[in-house]
Design an enzyme around this catalytic site. Structure first.
Site, PDB file in Angstrom:
ATOM      1  N   GLY A   1       0.810  -1.224   0.000  1.00 23.85           N
ATOM      2  CA  GLY A   1       0.000   0.000   0.000  1.00 23.85           C
ATOM      3  C   GLY A   1       0.835   1.262   0.000  1.00 23.85           C
ATOM      4  N   LEU A   2       2.135   1.128  -0.277  1.00 29.68           N
ATOM      5  CA  LEU A   2       3.009   2.305  -0.262  1.00 29.68           C
ATOM      6  C   LEU A   2       3.392   2.760  -1.681  1.00 29.68           C
ATOM      7  CD1 LEU A   2       5.313   1.483   2.798  1.00 29.68           C
ATOM      8  CD2 LEU A   2       3.386   3.060   2.704  1.00 29.68           C
ATOM      9  N   GLY A   3       2.655   2.283  -2.657  1.00 33.69           N
ATOM     10  CA  GLY A   3       2.877   2.779  -4.025  1.00 33.69           C
ATOM     11  C   GLY A   3       4.145   2.249  -4.667  1.00 33.69           C
TER      12      GLY A   3
ATOM     13  N   ALA B   1       3.953   2.044  -8.551  1.00 27.52           N
ATOM     14  CA  ALA B   1       4.010   3.355  -9.219  1.00 27.52           C
ATOM     15  C   ALA B   1       5.426   3.924  -9.142  1.00 27.52           C
ATOM     16  CB  ALA B   1       3.011   4.318  -8.573  1.00 27.52           C
TER      17      ALA B   1
ATOM     18  N   ASP C   1      -1.915   7.293  -7.248  1.00 28.51           N
ATOM     19  CA  ASP C   1      -0.598   6.825  -6.773  1.00 28.51           C
ATOM     20  C   ASP C   1       0.512   7.388  -7.665  1.00 28.51           C
ATOM     21  OD1 ASP C   1      -2.233   5.279  -5.188  1.00 28.51           O
ATOM     22  OD2 ASP C   1      -1.123   3.414  -5.495  1.00 28.51           O
TER      23      ASP C   1
HETATM   24  C1  MEV Z   1      -4.201   1.775  -4.182  1.00 26.54           C
HETATM   25  O1  MEV Z   1      -2.981   2.285  -3.626  1.00 26.54           O
HETATM   26  C2  MEV Z   1      -5.331   2.693  -3.921  1.00 26.54           C
HETATM   27  C3  MEV Z   1      -6.673   2.346  -4.547  1.00 26.54           C
HETATM   28  O2  MEV Z   1      -7.537   3.463  -4.329  1.00 26.54           O
HETATM   29  C4  MEV Z   1      -6.555   2.072  -6.025  1.00 26.54           C
HETATM   30  C5  MEV Z   1      -6.277   3.306  -6.880  1.00 26.54           C
HETATM   31  O3  MEV Z   1      -6.410   4.439  -6.445  1.00 26.54           O
HETATM   32  O4  MEV Z   1      -5.934   3.068  -8.049  1.00 26.54           O
HETATM   33  C6  MEV Z   1      -7.295   1.133  -3.882  1.00 26.54           C
END
Ligand code: MEV
Length: 290
Positions: free
Chosen positions: A91-93, A96, A138
């Site tokens: 979840g830290l990108g 990207a 992201d």
């Molecule tokens: C992922 O880091 C965040 C989400 O909102 C997906 C997105 O924004 O593309 C779940």
């Protein structure tokens, strides 16, 4: 030698609802992916999965755009080294950031002018390959940088790593879909309220909004019972916490963004759960050519 780095990101709030056009607040963290790239005599060995995604995107762009004066048939051979401080898939990108740094370095190698908008456009294409239907938030954050969080708040954040979720971002977006409608407006309201609260460094309201935003994320099923249990402990101790990014359904949900006016309380909870944790500066520079 070309050197390009890109930071990771956190979602202060608005993940998932941002996929449906609602606002989100993100910022960068001081953990980076670094790409070193230099010309080589010949292509070395096999092609990595990342290269298989990035090169066609760059090639396609250079053939159709005026950014480069030459129509490229082949990318000349190069050597690539990637190092990263960003935990992957938490979840830290990380996806990207690695795409942005790789694309930035490859464009420099191909003598295309350094252009954040172009890097962003191509990184978004790579994100589509990774995540199906990403919002683009992201990539924008890791490229252009995120909002500034005053030190009064920023110094009390701890990022607790609950581990890499079994589910992909793509799967979590699908899973949230049937229930997302009922939180869209409320999460939008919270995100809009959050921006001035952060700018003012208003701790009390910040805690209230993060708690309410987390409840909404739980309603759409992106917070595992395990993560929710840890979050309840933090709330009971007077703090606030939320998942950060796509989340997870079974156990691990990636990073928990946690806040308490006394950071030690959070560190104690993380230790008791046997989970790694760290603090980092927020709002650092986006993708960078060194
Ligand atoms: C992922 O880091 C965040 C989400 O909102 C997906 C997105 O924004 O593309 C779940």
């Amino acid at each position: 030698m070309i050197k390009v780095s890109a930071p990771g990101k956190i979602h202060l709030l608005g993940e998932h609802t941002v996929v449906y056009g609602k606002p989100a607040l993100l910022t960068t963290i001081d953990l980076r992916v670094t790409v070193h790239l230099r010309g080589a005599k010949a292509h070395l060995g096999g092609v990595s999965n990342l290269t298989k995604i990035i090169e066609p995107i760059v090639k396609k762009e250079l053939k159709i755009s005026k950014a480069s004066r030459f129509a490229l048939k082949k990318i000349p051979p190069y050597e690539l080294t990637i190092t990263s401080d960003i935990p992957i898939g938490a979840g830290l990108g990380s996806s990207a950031a690695v795409s942005a740094a790789y694309i930035g370095a490859l464009l420099v190698f191909l003598k295309v002018k350094w252009d954040l908008n172009l890097i962003n456009k191509l990184t978004f294409e790579a994100e589509k390959v990774f995540h199906g239907n990403p919002s683009g938030a992201d990539n924008k954050t890791v490229i252009f940088g995120g909002i500034t969080v005053p030190n009064k708040l920023a110094k009390n954040f701890v990022l607790i790593n609950t581990g890499k979720p079994k589910e992909s971002t793509k799967e979590m977006i699908e899973l949230a879909k049937p229930r997302i409608e009922k939180i869209l407006n409320d999460q939008e309201r919270l995100v809009k309220e959050l921006l001035p609260v952060i700018q003012d460094g208003d701790e009390k309201k910040f805690i209230e909004i993060i708690r309410a935003g987390e409840k909404n994320l739980e309603k759409i099923g992106v917070v595992s019972p395990y993560a929710a249990g840890i979050i309840r402990k933090i709330e009971k101790a007077g703090g606030a916490a939320k998942i950060c990014g796509a989340g997870g359904q079974t156990r691990a949900t990636g990073i928990l963004l946690t806040y308490h006016k006394d950071k030690k309380v959070l560190e104690k909870i993380a230790k008791a759960e046997n989970l790694p944790y760290f603090s980092t500066s927020l709002g650092v520079e986006g993708v960078k050519l060194h």
